[in-house]
Scaffold this motif. Structure first.
Motif, mmCIF file in Angstrom:
data_model
loop_
_atom_site.group_PDB
_atom_site.id
_atom_site.type_symbol
_atom_site.label_atom_id
_atom_site.label_comp_id
_atom_site.label_asym_id
_atom_site.label_seq_id
_atom_site.Cartn_x
_atom_site.Cartn_y
_atom_site.Cartn_z
ATOM 1 N N THR A 148 0.835 -1.208 0.000
ATOM 2 C CA THR A 148 0.000 0.000 0.000
ATOM 3 C C THR A 148 0.868 1.256 0.000
ATOM 4 O O THR A 148 0.658 2.178 -0.796
ATOM 5 C CB THR A 148 -0.936 -0.010 1.225
ATOM 6 O OG1 THR A 148 -1.609 -1.274 1.277
ATOM 7 C CG2 THR A 148 -1.955 1.106 1.143
ATOM 8 N N LEU A 149 1.856 1.282 0.882
ATOM 9 C CA LEU A 149 2.749 2.445 0.948
ATOM 10 C C LEU A 149 3.565 2.565 -0.334
ATOM 11 O O LEU A 149 3.785 3.651 -0.856
ATOM 12 C CB LEU A 149 3.678 2.338 2.161
ATOM 13 C CG LEU A 149 2.990 2.343 3.523
ATOM 14 C CD1 LEU A 149 4.003 2.128 4.640
ATOM 15 C CD2 LEU A 149 2.222 3.634 3.751
ATOM 16 N N VAL A 168 0.542 5.599 -1.176
ATOM 17 C CA VAL A 168 -0.499 6.032 -0.240
ATOM 18 C C VAL A 168 0.143 6.589 1.026
ATOM 19 O O VAL A 168 1.128 6.048 1.514
ATOM 20 C CB VAL A 168 -1.395 4.820 0.144
ATOM 21 C CG1 VAL A 168 -2.334 5.172 1.289
ATOM 22 C CG2 VAL A 168 -2.166 4.341 -1.078
ATOM 23 N N PRO A 207 -1.309 7.033 4.647
ATOM 24 C CA PRO A 207 -2.533 6.730 5.391
ATOM 25 C C PRO A 207 -3.086 7.881 6.226
ATOM 26 O O PRO A 207 -4.225 7.819 6.668
ATOM 27 C CB PRO A 207 -2.115 5.554 6.289
ATOM 28 C CG PRO A 207 -0.966 4.928 5.574
ATOM 29 C CD PRO A 207 -0.227 6.080 4.947
ATOM 30 N N VAL A 208 -2.283 8.923 6.436
ATOM 31 C CA VAL A 208 -2.811 10.082 7.161
ATOM 32 C C VAL A 208 -3.410 11.090 6.177
ATOM 33 O O VAL A 208 -4.572 11.487 6.303
ATOM 34 C CB VAL A 208 -1.696 10.741 8.012
ATOM 35 C CG1 VAL A 208 -2.219 12.032 8.640
ATOM 36 C CG2 VAL A 208 -1.214 9.765 9.077
ATOM 37 N N ASP A 220 -4.283 10.610 3.137
ATOM 38 C CA ASP A 220 -5.237 10.032 2.184
ATOM 39 C C ASP A 220 -6.500 9.451 2.833
ATOM 40 O O ASP A 220 -7.125 8.556 2.275
ATOM 41 C CB ASP A 220 -4.541 8.967 1.331
ATOM 42 C CG ASP A 220 -3.422 9.570 0.488
ATOM 43 O OD1 ASP A 220 -3.458 10.789 0.245
ATOM 44 O OD2 ASP A 220 -2.497 8.833 0.093
#
Ligand SMILES: Cc1ncc(C[n+]2csc(CCOP(=O)(O)OP(=O)(O)O)c2C)c(N)n1
Ligand code: SF4
Lengths: 576, 297
Positions: free
Chosen positions: B273-274, B278, B280-281, B283
């Protein structure tokens, strides 16, 4: 009109995959489907079964009878033949099952197939399940085209040869069964329906609400959330991490949430036990995260693949001390989606832990949706401060209980989130200030501030409503509610009118509204717990005693028949 | 926004350290503040995550973002922070009880995971905050409140464990050698991957055995060994020798850099994912799940 198919065999026989093909054939024809996978905590051997109930109307339970039984092994015939309905069909693998000593119901037809042998002839013993699918499909009156459609969807990627062999196996199955009359006809009744287990429902809801982090340690019946998100997460912006244990899981989730992700983790009771200290930390540091707890038979390792609703007190009591946490219990996969959204939003906005309570039956049973899943249009991150204006007090005393929060990375708004008690500006009052006159007030103000979150949240949650017009009130929570609904309909046909109350939000709880509803009423609590945890909780909240209860804790899901049979004597007692 | 050069002062918070006068942890916080200032890493881009113990109070004495978590759990929390926002510089700070006893499970897995973060353990070979019980790093025979007849267990070897588990930067410092410690911490922060800095940080109140004086007499710099030991300086690229040196020898205990491996991909760089870009904060946004539902038909 509903139809119930059951496939039984031992683990490794492909029972679930056989059942899934059939279930999918129906859902793609537009039927409502409930597909329950009953398995054991063994990888090979033992006894497993897969129950498919289909209808033009929404299906609310696994039902109480079998119309078509597929016996892949002899034990299946022994265990399940007594449930076969009059005029039903028993399909059996003739090389393994001997029906001569099994009593079949009146008018039941019996089809012997040699699926394994036929499959080998076609080219692979793995095709035996598809041969069996063909025989069952004929018996339930499914048109071969609708099963081919599933095979194409499932095996299309593996190439034309593979699909062709599966078609041959399917035809062979139809041929085996051709001498019996199908029990009824099943054709298209509407557009294709999605077939979704509760766990996937929760995951989809959380993703719709902007989930970006999920952590877990494998534990049935929560593992399928991990499997599903590991598969779809990377394309949908979710980091998914299997940690070394549940302590690691919850702490990583807290770290991600504090950093500003929308974060969730999932487990079952044993894992939840390991998480509880950290859940209290999230309560103290005011970090919002979602914890899915899918309940299974306890205590301890208990019944890993069987259902129960007996972790209520564990969730309510998670973590030492007093702090706010929310708890929502969805009743079906559609509701699980909604709960996934609500929990994700509320955890973030209220900066506190939120439980989603599921159970083995809801988590792993695939059900069709009878309504569209509503999309999430916008995300509200609550009291996030993006720029310094005046003093920034991370734990400011507010009327709502929710304090302004900064996301790490934002200049000038740094703070330390601590597991120790602290002042409005995050200074600890646990060490050099502990016990000093001012600290006593700070302590009370902070505890009360945090507690106010639940009062604020309660105002935005709808109070539960009673279904039905008259009669005693039957109360349940979670996955028991739809089964109870069906049971009540059956009882109404026999002239016993009842009402129903479903407790969806357990924390915060609409105490006043529920007390008002129950005051002076006859009410019963239907739950999968031996001690009656929900019943105790209702009494704790309202001060009211239930008239009676129906409890199930043998590990099997409730069925309408189980409820009506156990409820009937209770009503008679009241009348007497 | 142009950010001005940081000084150590910018890293010092208004909260006065609560440690006993003379506690080794003063030297550790100063080393960390100096390293961050020299590297010009802004406090708002830094997250200092601690567990519970005297040593774990450290984040309060600094200006960056921080979390003072629960006993033994700083590593998974720090990992969650780093995976959620790879833009942050993440530093874990705790004690030997916190990291090597109650948190030992997380320690082993953090080492092999190679999340890009620095983990500083203030190793005083005793439990400070709980008033002087034995620690996993206490020596055999050490008389403590919980081992009045002397400690029976041999000590935990954090350097050896970190090497065995695959940590890519493994070092030990000494609070009584501030210059060396500052340089070490700086190098650890600059290291891409999981960096362990075990720091001998004496507890002047409860450990009357492993004192500043005792350490000065007992430890030696593995990278610049004293002549009287008559051994070769250790090359940090040599993991096998690093492992051998992690055990005491000639009654001396080594400090310095035991191992450094550059170029190994971090966990974050490999997370699918990273890796897809992405954050995660940043997005967090509503997701259209219709296609996923469609796939379940
Ligand atoms: C789960 C749990 N168990 C025990 C404690 C009590 N406790 C607090 S600090 C500590 C050990 C402190 O030793 P160390 O981690 O070496 O840090 P130091 O105080 O020496 O810096 C313990 C056992 C706790 N806070 N939480
Ligand atoms: S008790 Fe020991 S470790 Fe704790 S502050 Fe005092 S000297 Fe430092």
């Amino acid at each position: 009109m509903d139809t119930i198919i059951r496939v039984g065999g031992s683990a490794g026989d492909g029972v679930a995959s056989t059942g899934q093909i059939l279930a999918r054939a129906f859902s793609r024809l537009g039927y409502h489907v409930n597909a329950y996978n009953s398995y054991q905590s063994v990888i090979r051997g033992g006894h497993v079964w897969y129950n498919i109930r289909v209808s033009e109307e929404p299906v609310e339970s696994i039902g109480d009878r079998i119309d078509v039984l597929l016996c892949i092994d002899h034990q299946t015939a022994e265990v399940h033949a007594p449930l076969v309905a009059e005029g039903g069909v028993v399909v059996h693998e003739a090389s393994k099952v001997d029906l001569s000593d099994i009593k079949l119901p009146k008018g039941a037809a019996d089809i012997g197939i040699t699926a394994l042998e036929a499959a080998k002839e076609i080219g692979s013993p793995l095709l035996a399940n598809v041969v069996a699918v063909g025989a069952v499909a004929h018996a339930v009156g499914l048109d071969p085209e609708s099963v081919r459609d599933v095979i194409q969807a499932q095996f299309g990627r593996k190439g034309e040869k593979m699909v062709e062999m599966n078609y041959q196996a399917l035809d062979k199955g139809y041929e085996f069964a051709s001498q019996v009359e199908p029990i009824r006809k099943h054709g298209r009744v509407g557009p294709q329906r999605a077939l979704i287990p509760g766990n996937e429902g929760i995951a989809l809801g959380a993703m719709a609400a902007g989930l970006t982090f999920y952590a877990a340690y494998p534990m049935t019946p929560a593992s399928t959330i991990l499997h599903y998100l590991a598969q779809v997460g990377p394309d949908n912006g979710v980091v998914v991490k299997q940690m070394e244990d549940e302590i690691g899981v919850v702490n990583a989730t807290i770290g991600a949430a504090w950093a500003g992700a929308r974060a969730m983790c999932g487990t079952s009771g044993g894992g939840l036990a390991l998480m509880t200290e950290a859940i209290g930390f999230a309560g103290m540091a005011e970090v919002g995260l979602v914890i899915v707890n899918s309940m299974r038979g306890g205590p301890s390792t208990g019944l890993p693949t069987k259902t129960e609703q007996a972790d209520l007190w564990q969730m309510l009591g998670a973590g030492q001390g007093d702090y706010p946490k929310a708890l929502v219990a969805p009743q079906d996969p559609h509701d699980a989606y909604l709960a996934g959204i609500e929990a994700t939003e509320i955890a973030d906005r209220y900066q506190m832990p939120v439980f989603v309570a599921s159970d083995f039956y809801l988590s792993e049973t695939s059900m069709t949706l009878d309504k569209e899943l509503p999309p999430v249009d916008a995300i509200d991150r609550g009291a996030v401060v993006e720029k310094k204006e005046g003093d920034f007090l991370r734990y400011k005393i507010t009327d709502t209980g929710v304090s302004p929060r900064s996301i790490p990375g934002t200049p000038e708004l740094m703070f330390i989130a601590a597991s120790d008690e602290h002042d409005e500006d995050a200074t600890l009052i646990s060490d050099v200030l502990a016990g000093l006159p001012n600290s006593l007030k700070v302590r009370i103000d902070q505890v009360d501030k945090r507690a106010r979150k639940l009062d604020t949240l309660l105002k935005e949650l709808p109070a539960p409503e009673i279904e039905g017009e008259t009669g005693p009130i039957l109360i349940s929570w979670g996955s028991t509610a739809p089964i109870l609904r069906e049971a009540r309909r059956q009882m109404a046909k026999d002239g016993v009118e009842t009402r129903q109350l479903t407790l969806r939000w357990i924390l915060p709880f609409h105490t006043d509204a529920v007390r008002e509803m129950l005051e002076g009423e006859t009410f019963y609590v239907i739950e999968a717990s031996s001690s009656g945890q929900l019943e105790d909780y209702i009494r704790m909240r309202t001060g009211l005693w239930a008239t009676g209860n129906v409890r199930r804790y043998d590990g099997e899901p409730f069925t309408p028949g189980y409820i009506t049979t156990h409820f009937a004597p209770l009503v008679q007692e009241v009348v007497a | 926004m142009a950010e001005t050069e940081l000084t150590v002062k910018d890293l010092i918070s208004d909260t006065k350290p609560t440690w006993c006068p003379g506690c080794g942890d003063f030297g550790v916080v100063r080393a960390l503040q100096t390293a961050l200032a020299e590297l010009n890493i802004q406090p708002h881009d830094t997250a200092v995550i601690s567990g519970i113990g005297c040593s774990s109070n450290l984040p309060h004495f600094m200006t960056p973002y921080g979390m003072h978590t629960i006993h033994g759990r700083l590593l998974p929390v720090a990992m969650g922070v780093k995976l959620a926002n790879p833009e942050l510089t993440v530093i874990g700070t705790g004690g030997d009880g916190d990291g090597y006893a109650i948190g030992a499970g997380h320690f082993a897995h953090a080492c092999r995971r190679n999340v890009d973060m620095t983990y500083i353990v203030m190793n005083n070979q005793i439990y400070g905050l709980t008033t002087g019980q034995t620690s996993p790093t206490s020596g055999e025979g050490h008389t403590t409140k919980s081992t009045p007849g002397g400690n029976i267990e041999p000590p935990f070897n954090p350097i050896g464990v970190a090497l065995a588990e695959g940590a890519t930067f493994v070092a030990r410092g000494f609070s009584g050698d501030p210059k060396h410690l500052q340089a070490l911490v700086k190098r650890a922060i600059q290291h891409k991957g999981f960096a362990l800095v075990d720091v001998f940080s004496p507890c002047v109140t409860f450990n009357k055995l492993n004192t500043f004086k005792w350490y000065k007499q007992t430890i030696y710099n593995v990278n610049e060994p004293p002549k009287d030991m008559d051994i070769e300086p250790h090359d940090p690229s040599d993991r096998a020798r690093g492992f051998a040196l992690s055990f005491p020898g000639q009654d001396r205990i080594g400090y310095g850099v035991f191992y450094e491996e550059t170029g190994k991909l971090t966990y974050g760089e490999q997370d699918p994912t990273l890796h897809a870009g992405v954050n995660p904060v940043h997005d967090v946004k509503p997701r259209d799940v219709r296609a996923l539902v469609e796939a379940m038909k």
